[in-house]
Design an enzyme around this catalytic site. Structure first.
Site, PDB file in Angstrom:
ATOM      1  N   ARG A  78       0.870  -1.190   0.000  1.00 43.40           N
ATOM      2  CA  ARG A  78       0.000   0.000   0.000  1.00 43.40           C
ATOM      3  C   ARG A  78       0.897   1.228   0.000  1.00 43.40           C
ATOM      4  O   ARG A  78       1.724   1.400   0.897  1.00 43.40           O
ATOM      5  CB  ARG A  78      -0.910  -0.020   1.237  1.00 43.40           C
ATOM      6  CG  ARG A  78      -1.739   1.225   1.378  1.00 43.40           C
ATOM      7  CD  ARG A  78      -2.741   1.144   2.533  1.00 43.40           C
ATOM      8  NE  ARG A  78      -3.418   2.411   2.629  1.00 43.40           N
ATOM      9  CZ  ARG A  78      -3.217   3.317   3.588  1.00 43.40           C
ATOM     10  NH1 ARG A  78      -2.387   3.064   4.587  1.00 43.40           N
ATOM     11  NH2 ARG A  78      -3.856   4.465   3.563  1.00 43.40           N
ATOM     12  N   HIS A 122      -2.788  10.991   0.497  1.00 39.40           N
ATOM     13  CA  HIS A 122      -2.246  10.776   1.852  1.00 39.40           C
ATOM     14  C   HIS A 122      -1.574  12.102   2.272  1.00 39.40           C
ATOM     15  O   HIS A 122      -0.357  12.167   2.433  1.00 39.40           O
ATOM     16  CB  HIS A 122      -1.273   9.594   1.850  1.00 39.40           C
ATOM     17  CG  HIS A 122      -0.974   9.023   3.198  1.00 39.40           C
ATOM     18  ND1 HIS A 122      -1.076   7.684   3.494  1.00 39.40           N
ATOM     19  CD2 HIS A 122      -0.561   9.604   4.358  1.00 39.40           C
ATOM     20  CE1 HIS A 122      -0.734   7.465   4.761  1.00 39.40           C
ATOM     21  NE2 HIS A 122      -0.416   8.616   5.307  1.00 39.40           N
ATOM     22  N   GLU A 167      -7.217   8.726   6.153  1.00 41.39           N
ATOM     23  CA  GLU A 167      -7.452   9.376   7.436  1.00 41.39           C
ATOM     24  C   GLU A 167      -7.880  10.850   7.336  1.00 41.39           C
ATOM     25  O   GLU A 167      -7.146  11.749   7.753  1.00 41.39           O
ATOM     26  CB  GLU A 167      -6.190   9.297   8.308  1.00 41.39           C
ATOM     27  CG  GLU A 167      -5.728   7.885   8.568  1.00 41.39           C
ATOM     28  CD  GLU A 167      -4.587   7.803   9.578  1.00 41.39           C
ATOM     29  OE1 GLU A 167      -4.056   8.857   9.974  1.00 41.39           O
ATOM     30  OE2 GLU A 167      -4.228   6.689   9.973  1.00 41.39           O
ATOM     31  N   TYR A 294      -4.072   1.951  15.714  1.00 43.20           N
ATOM     32  CA  TYR A 294      -2.836   2.059  16.495  1.00 43.20           C
ATOM     33  C   TYR A 294      -3.061   1.879  17.989  1.00 43.20           C
ATOM     34  O   TYR A 294      -2.259   1.273  18.674  1.00 43.20           O
ATOM     35  CB  TYR A 294      -2.162   3.417  16.245  1.00 43.20           C
ATOM     36  CG  TYR A 294      -1.552   3.508  14.864  1.00 43.20           C
ATOM     37  CD1 TYR A 294      -0.262   3.074  14.630  1.00 43.20           C
ATOM     38  CD2 TYR A 294      -2.282   4.001  13.789  1.00 43.20           C
ATOM     39  CE1 TYR A 294       0.310   3.121  13.372  1.00 43.20           C
ATOM     40  CE2 TYR A 294      -1.721   4.055  12.517  1.00 43.20           C
ATOM     41  CZ  TYR A 294      -0.425   3.618  12.316  1.00 43.20           C
ATOM     42  OH  TYR A 294       0.127   3.655  11.058  1.00 43.20           O
ATOM     43  N   GLU A 352      -3.334  -0.038   8.099  1.00 46.47           N
ATOM     44  CA  GLU A 352      -2.146   0.402   8.852  1.00 46.47           C
ATOM     45  C   GLU A 352      -2.257  -0.119  10.269  1.00 46.47           C
ATOM     46  O   GLU A 352      -3.351  -0.128  10.862  1.00 46.47           O
ATOM     47  CB  GLU A 352      -2.038   1.931   8.944  1.00 46.47           C
ATOM     48  CG  GLU A 352      -1.487   2.585   7.718  1.00 46.47           C
ATOM     49  CD  GLU A 352      -1.371   4.106   7.864  1.00 46.47           C
ATOM     50  OE1 GLU A 352      -1.074   4.609   8.973  1.00 46.47           O
ATOM     51  OE2 GLU A 352      -1.599   4.782   6.849  1.00 46.47           O
TER      52      GLU A 352
END
Ligand code: BGC
Length: 453
Positions: A78, A122, A167, A294, A352
């Site tokens: 990715r 991104h 995001e 995360y 991620e």
């Protein structure tokens, strides 16, 4: 013998990066500068005055980086496309050298048997578009859809899965509300507008894809489960606001066609009444959702924390990463289940997941012992397996990140890589975590119970 951890045969094992964080040469071959190029060259914005001028020099070293991916056994990669490389002004004139770069990257991945999974945005917005208002200008939905269409026409014959945005919450929260990320604004009124236009751009790109694309397109969000610090009504309400602001704001809009009720409470006068037609544009059927996971946060009511009025309480007994994040693998299982229960059976990818820890210097034998990162990886893969066992349709996992890289305004001070990068010499050294991940991939997950150092 029963195999305790076994992932589906076609599970997509990958790793992720993004353009500004690794490529370097941000204005080479006719590329237009991005807001990150501009921000990083503004004194006082970046730790140690770092910038992405060279980063991992991936723009010039992508072939050897892909050979390394192959060596590790990655099945998918990715990466993101820098909008300004292909459209230096963001719209209009196409830069064929920029397009060629991504074409060569994709072809090289395919020739090594690695599936390309590009993200169209991104965070590195062309600076020329920021000059026209950036994410505050409603026209950006069309600018983005035109750029996306250009990429679809060029690469959809070879790319099976596309992501629109990475995001959107971070773009707005860091870039328009708190000013810690590019373009560095700090404005309550701008934040909802930026988020809304990001989502409109996502919707417009998905619509464009339906007209010309042959494969799959989705959205990538970062979700952080929000837990209350106590059962007091104030803490419970604060936790709901934090969850609405970071998590449901984007997913409810994109997948249910509405914003959470808490948004008006959080933003007050700065929260506009959005036209129904905008929500219809945002609410496009997508083929998959990408989850970046995360950590979690534990929240209490706090009037001083603007504008959500919730602050995170540090967990004293937990392992905390170098970015100050609690290691909480259970939250990944919970989030995957929550996504299924709230939004239905959409195919999911963990796009991620990873950790920054202090790494010792590379040993003479070319080793980097990173036991905490190995453990992080192991526990989160197990967490995904638990979700799979409970019927969640998880299709793949992308470790963040393949390489140590530019951690945005932290510069090079936080290392997330499975592969160590010496930024003086550009030498790559796979860390123990990379070797471990390679064994996991090879065994289809069976070695997840292997003791870690
Ligand atoms: C971003 C990455 C970033 C990582 C670690 C995510 O928010 O997509 O670009 O490096 O987290 O902070």
């Amino acid at each position: 013998m029963t195999v305790p951890y076994q992932f589906p045969d076609n599970f997509l094992w990958g790793s992720a990066t993004s353009a500004y964080q690794i490529e370097g040469s941000p204005t080479a071959d006719g590329a237009g500068p991005s807001i990150w190029q501009r921000f990083a060259h503004t004194p006082g914005t970046m730790a140690n005055g770092d910038n992405g001028d060279l980063a991992c020099d991936h723009y010039r070293r992508f072939e050897s980086d892909i050979a390394l991916m192959r060596e590790l056994g990655l099945r998918a990669y990715r990466f993101s496309i820098a909008w300004g490389r292909v459209l230096p002004d963001g719209t209009g004139q196409v830069n064929s050298k920029g397009l060629d770069f991504y074409e060569r990257l994709v072809d090289c991945l395919l020739s090594h048997g690695i599936q390309p999974m590009p993200t169209l945005f991104h965070w590195d917005l062309p600076a020329a578009l920021d000059d026209r208002g950036g994410w505050l200008n409603r026209d950006i939905a069309n600018w983005f859809a035109d750029y996306a269409s250009l990429m679809f026409r060029k690469l959809d014959d070879r790319v099976p899965t596309w992501s629109t945005l990475n995001e959107p919450w971070v773009v707005t929260d860091g870039g328009y509300l708190h000013g810690t990320l590019a373009p560095g604004h700090r404005n309550l009124y701008e934040a909802p507008i930026a988020s809304h236009n990001l989502l409109r751009a996502h919707g417009a790109a998905v619509q464009a894809y339906r007209a010309i694309g042959q494969h799959q397109i989705g959205l990538v969000v970062n979700i952080e489960p929000k837990h209350p610090a106590s059962q007091s009504p104030a803490d419970l309400a604060a936790t709901q606001r934090a969850d609405a602001y970071m998590n449901r704001q984007y997913l409810d809009a994109a997948l249910l066609g509405r914003y959470p009720d808490e948004m008006a409470d959080i933003f007050g006068k700065a929260w506009p009444q959005w036209p129904r037609t905008d929500l219809d544009l945002i609410h496009q059927p997508i083929d998959f959702l990408g989850l970046n996971y995360y950590t979690r946060s534990v929240n209490r009511h706090d009037d001083q924390t603007w504008p959500v009025r919730a602050s995170a309480v540090k967990q004293s007994r937990a392992t905390i990463t170098e970015t100050g994040w609690e290691v909480y693998p259970q939250g990944l299982t919970d989030t995957l289940l929550w996504l299924k229960n709230r939004y239905g059976d959409l195919p999911l990818y963990v796009t991620e997941n990873g950790s920054a820890f202090y790494d010792p210097p590379v040993a003479e034998a070319g080793q980097v012992n990173d036991p905490l990162r190995v453990r992080y990886l192991q526990s989160h893969l197990k967490a995904i397996h638990h979700a799979l066992n409970q019927g969640v349709d998880v299709r793949g996992y992308f470790a963040w990140s393949l390489l140590d890289n530019l951690e945005w305004s932290h510069g090079f001070s936080k290392r997330f890589g499975l592969v160590h990068v010496d930024f003086e010499t550009q030498t790559r050294t796979p860390k123990d975590s990379a070797r471990y991940y390679a064994r996991v991939i090879k065994s289809g997950g069976c070695v997840l119970d292997e003791p870690t150092a």
